[in-house]
Design a protein around this motif. Structure first.
Motif, PDB file in Angstrom:
ATOM      1  N   GLU A 199     -17.797 -28.551 -25.672  1.00 59.36           N
ATOM      2  CA  GLU A 199     -17.585 -28.056 -24.307  1.00 59.36           C
ATOM      3  C   GLU A 199     -16.078 -27.980 -24.062  1.00 59.36           C
ATOM      4  O   GLU A 199     -15.339 -28.916 -24.372  1.00 59.36           O
ATOM      5  N   PRO A 200     -15.590 -26.841 -23.530  1.00 58.85           N
ATOM      6  CA  PRO A 200     -14.140 -26.631 -23.516  1.00 58.85           C
ATOM      7  C   PRO A 200     -13.341 -27.642 -22.706  1.00 58.85           C
ATOM      8  O   PRO A 200     -12.227 -27.994 -23.092  1.00 58.85           O
TER       9      PRO A 200
ATOM     10  N   ASN B 190     -12.400 -20.312 -31.576  1.00 58.65           N
ATOM     11  CA  ASN B 190     -13.838 -20.064 -31.413  1.00 58.65           C
ATOM     12  C   ASN B 190     -14.181 -18.584 -31.539  1.00 58.65           C
ATOM     13  O   ASN B 190     -15.221 -18.231 -32.115  1.00 58.65           O
ATOM     14  N   GLU B 191     -13.331 -17.702 -31.023  1.00 60.51           N
ATOM     15  CA  GLU B 191     -13.559 -16.269 -31.209  1.00 60.51           C
ATOM     16  C   GLU B 191     -13.552 -15.908 -32.686  1.00 60.51           C
ATOM     17  O   GLU B 191     -14.401 -15.130 -33.153  1.00 60.51           O
TER      18      GLU B 191
ATOM     19  N   GLY C 278     -10.169 -17.925 -18.081  1.00 61.01           N
ATOM     20  CA  GLY C 278      -9.842 -17.154 -19.270  1.00 61.01           C
ATOM     21  C   GLY C 278     -10.692 -17.497 -20.483  1.00 61.01           C
ATOM     22  O   GLY C 278     -10.632 -16.792 -21.498  1.00 61.01           O
ATOM     23  N   LEU C 279     -11.472 -18.570 -20.391  1.00 57.44           N
ATOM     24  CA  LEU C 279     -12.320 -18.993 -21.502  1.00 57.44           C
ATOM     25  C   LEU C 279     -13.801 -18.715 -21.244  1.00 57.44           C
ATOM     26  O   LEU C 279     -14.648 -19.024 -22.085  1.00 57.44           O
TER      27      LEU C 279
ATOM     28  N   GLU D 146     -19.509 -18.609 -22.738  1.00 57.59           N
ATOM     29  CA  GLU D 146     -20.850 -18.040 -22.571  1.00 57.59           C
ATOM     30  C   GLU D 146     -21.449 -17.631 -23.912  1.00 57.59           C
ATOM     31  O   GLU D 146     -22.649 -17.845 -24.176  1.00 57.59           O
ATOM     32  N   LYS D 147     -20.639 -17.077 -24.780  1.00 59.31           N
ATOM     33  CA  LYS D 147     -21.138 -16.683 -26.097  1.00 59.31           C
ATOM     34  C   LYS D 147     -21.556 -17.914 -26.907  1.00 59.31           C
ATOM     35  O   LYS D 147     -22.554 -17.892 -27.621  1.00 59.31           O
ATOM     36  N   LEU D 148     -20.809 -19.005 -26.791  1.00 54.64           N
ATOM     37  CA  LEU D 148     -21.184 -20.234 -27.473  1.00 54.64           C
ATOM     38  C   LEU D 148     -22.511 -20.782 -26.927  1.00 54.64           C
ATOM     39  O   LEU D 148     -23.349 -21.243 -27.700  1.00 54.64           O
ATOM     40  N   ARG D 149     -22.674 -20.733 -25.623  1.00 58.94           N
ATOM     41  CA  ARG D 149     -23.931 -21.238 -25.032  1.00 58.94           C
ATOM     42  C   ARG D 149     -25.133 -20.417 -25.468  1.00 58.94           C
ATOM     43  O   ARG D 149     -26.237 -20.938 -25.608  1.00 58.94           O
TER      44      ARG D 149
END
Length: 213
Positions: free
Chosen positions: A63-64, A121-122, A203-204, A209-212
């Motif tokens: 989690e960021p 992460n990207e 900005g994250l 959302e893509k990680l979730r």
């Protein structure tokens, strides 16, 4: 970058240092699966596939907010310096070095670590996407800490390995803190940097959302 000579050198170095949980080298001719964890290798997946064509990847993400706070703590402690005398950067750089780091010069620390988190992460998501799903698995740090036995069983299934009595006994006890831990783990510890972190969270959002999902 994965020239024949470099690939051979890396394989040779790993082969010379590989050991099991008892610090013992593998037997002659024994087939082994090397587990290697270096966070900055997040930016090197295509390179690693050239070195180890049969590699499998475990994508452990966090989690960021808590992750950013830990990264800020590492920068401030000055114990995780990875580059000194970096072109386009005044002073030492800590943790992984994404392309475009020069643009962060003069930015506050929360923006620097947000940049590191986002690019890492990207890059992982983009580099894993074309691989068959049997080549990689993802898990949340929070799930791993909350229920390590279940998450380790999931990983063993992914790698085609079995739980043994010694590992089961280890997982039956509370996990010890990492040797890199600077202060006692606490899910709310990130709040000591809450104001700065919340400023960069927008900005994250897309990567989170893509990680979730």
């Amino acid at each position: 970058d994965a020239t024949t000579a470099i690939v051979a050198e890396i394989r040779q170095r790993f082969a010379g240092r590989i050991h099991d949980r008892d610090q013992q080298p593998p037997g002659s001719g024994e087939h082994v699966r090397l587990l290697e964890k270096t966070p900055k290798n997040a930016l090197r997946i295509p390179f690693l596939l050239e070195v180890f064509p049969d590699a499998q990847f475990i994508f452990l993400h966090r989690e960021p907010r808590a992750n950013l706070s830990s990264m800020m703590q590492a920068w401030r402690a000055k114990g995780w310096v990875t580059y000194r005398g970096l072109p386009g950067w005044p002073g030492p750089w800590s943790l992984l070095l994404p392309p475009g780091y020069e643009r962060m010069q003069g930015k506050p620390l929360e923006e620097v670590v947000a940049f590191q988190w986002r690019v890492a992460n990207e890059t992982i998501l983009d580099d894993l996407e074309p691989l068959p799903r049997e080549r990689w698995i993802s898990l949340r740090y929070e799930d791993f800490v909350a229920n390590p036995r279940a998450e380790v069983e999931k990983l063993l299934g992914f790698m085609g390995l079995a739980m043994d009595a010694r590992l089961a006994e280890y997982l039956a006890k509370p996990l010890p803190p990492s040797r890199h831990t600077q202060s006692a783990p606490d899910p709310e510890k990130w709040r000591q940097n809450e104001k700065e972190i919340e400023r960069v969270m927008a900005g994250l959002a897309a990567v989170s959302e893509k990680l979730r999902s």
